[in-house]
Write a protein that holds these residues in place. Structure first.
Motif, PDB file in Angstrom:
ATOM      1  N   GLU A  59       0.837  -1.207   0.000  1.00 10.10           N
ATOM      2  CA  GLU A  59       0.000   0.000   0.000  1.00 10.10           C
ATOM      3  C   GLU A  59       0.872   1.259   0.000  1.00 10.10           C
ATOM      4  O   GLU A  59       0.600   2.215  -0.736  1.00 10.10           O
ATOM      5  CB  GLU A  59      -0.924   0.014   1.213  1.00 10.10           C
ATOM      6  N   LYS A  60       1.923   1.264   0.816  1.00 14.75           N
ATOM      7  CA  LYS A  60       2.832   2.410   0.865  1.00 14.75           C
ATOM      8  C   LYS A  60       3.540   2.603  -0.477  1.00 14.75           C
ATOM      9  O   LYS A  60       3.685   3.729  -0.961  1.00 14.75           O
ATOM     10  CB  LYS A  60       3.859   2.247   1.982  1.00 14.75           C
ATOM     11  N   LEU A  61       3.990   1.505  -1.072  1.00 11.14           N
ATOM     12  CA  LEU A  61       4.666   1.580  -2.364  1.00 11.14           C
ATOM     13  C   LEU A  61       3.735   2.141  -3.436  1.00 11.14           C
ATOM     14  O   LEU A  61       4.126   3.009  -4.219  1.00 11.14           O
ATOM     15  CB  LEU A  61       5.187   0.202  -2.781  1.00 11.14           C
ATOM     16  N   GLU A  62       2.502   1.662  -3.461  1.00 10.38           N
ATOM     17  CA  GLU A  62       1.538   2.156  -4.445  1.00 10.38           C
ATOM     18  C   GLU A  62       1.270   3.647  -4.246  1.00 10.38           C
ATOM     19  O   GLU A  62       1.169   4.402  -5.219  1.00 10.38           O
ATOM     20  CB  GLU A  62       0.240   1.346  -4.363  1.00 10.38           C
ATOM     21  N   ALA A  63       1.166   4.081  -2.992  1.00  8.04           N
ATOM     22  CA  ALA A  63       0.952   5.503  -2.706  1.00  8.04           C
ATOM     23  C   ALA A  63       2.151   6.325  -3.164  1.00  8.04           C
ATOM     24  O   ALA A  63       1.992   7.411  -3.752  1.00  8.04           O
ATOM     25  CB  ALA A  63       0.686   5.711  -1.220  1.00  8.04           C
ATOM     26  N   ALA A  67       2.244   9.215  -6.024  1.00  5.80           N
ATOM     27  CA  ALA A  67       2.766  10.554  -5.742  1.00  5.80           C
ATOM     28  C   ALA A  67       3.885  10.915  -6.715  1.00  5.80           C
ATOM     29  O   ALA A  67       3.966  12.054  -7.203  1.00  5.80           O
ATOM     30  CB  ALA A  67       3.258  10.634  -4.301  1.00  5.80           C
ATOM     31  N   LEU A  68       4.750   9.955  -7.020  1.00  8.26           N
ATOM     32  CA  LEU A  68       5.847  10.192  -7.958  1.00  8.26           C
ATOM     33  C   LEU A  68       5.307  10.493  -9.353  1.00  8.26           C
ATOM     34  O   LEU A  68       5.789  11.412 -10.035  1.00  8.26           O
ATOM     35  CB  LEU A  68       6.791   8.988  -7.996  1.00  8.26           C
ATOM     36  N   LYS A  74       3.550  17.040 -13.031  1.00  2.00           N
ATOM     37  CA  LYS A  74       3.667  18.483 -12.753  1.00  2.00           C
ATOM     38  C   LYS A  74       4.971  19.043 -13.296  1.00  2.00           C
ATOM     39  O   LYS A  74       5.014  20.166 -13.781  1.00  2.00           O
ATOM     40  CB  LYS A  74       3.566  18.734 -11.242  1.00  2.00           C
ATOM     41  N   GLN A  75       6.039  18.273 -13.185  1.00  3.91           N
ATOM     42  CA  GLN A  75       7.353  18.724 -13.627  1.00  3.91           C
ATOM     43  C   GLN A  75       7.447  18.811 -15.151  1.00  3.91           C
ATOM     44  O   GLN A  75       8.195  19.606 -15.683  1.00  3.91           O
ATOM     45  CB  GLN A  75       8.464  17.812 -13.108  1.00  3.91           C
TER      46      GLN A  75
END
Length: 77
Positions: A59-63, A67-68, A74-75
């Motif tokens: 779950e953390k990796l997917e989040a 985000a990345l 955006k970049q």
């Protein structure tokens, strides 16, 4: 009749309790646990704990991947 069977059962349990069979059972259980450890086997409880840790990590990796991806989007604008 039921009392007779219960009485016999109780006597057998008492005989086995005071016999070397109980020690043998404990030794066999210890031997099996040691062999399972040597083979890298884990208990169901340990497996369930590690499965939950893995789920949370996913779950953390997917989040973080999400985000990345948003950051990269955006970049690039």
């Amino acid at each position: 009749m039921k009392d007779k069977f219960q009485n016999i059962s109780d006597k057998i349990r008492e005989l086995l309790k005071n016999s070397p069979i109980e020690d043998m059972e404990n030794n066999i259980n210890a031997l099996i646990k040691n062999k399972c450890t040597d083979l890298g086997l884990v208990s169901r409880e340990e497996f369930d704990v590690q499965t939950e840790v893995l789920r949370k990590t996913r779950e953390k990796l997917e989040a973080m991947e999400k985000a990345l991806a948003e950051y990269e989007t955006k970049q690039s604008k």
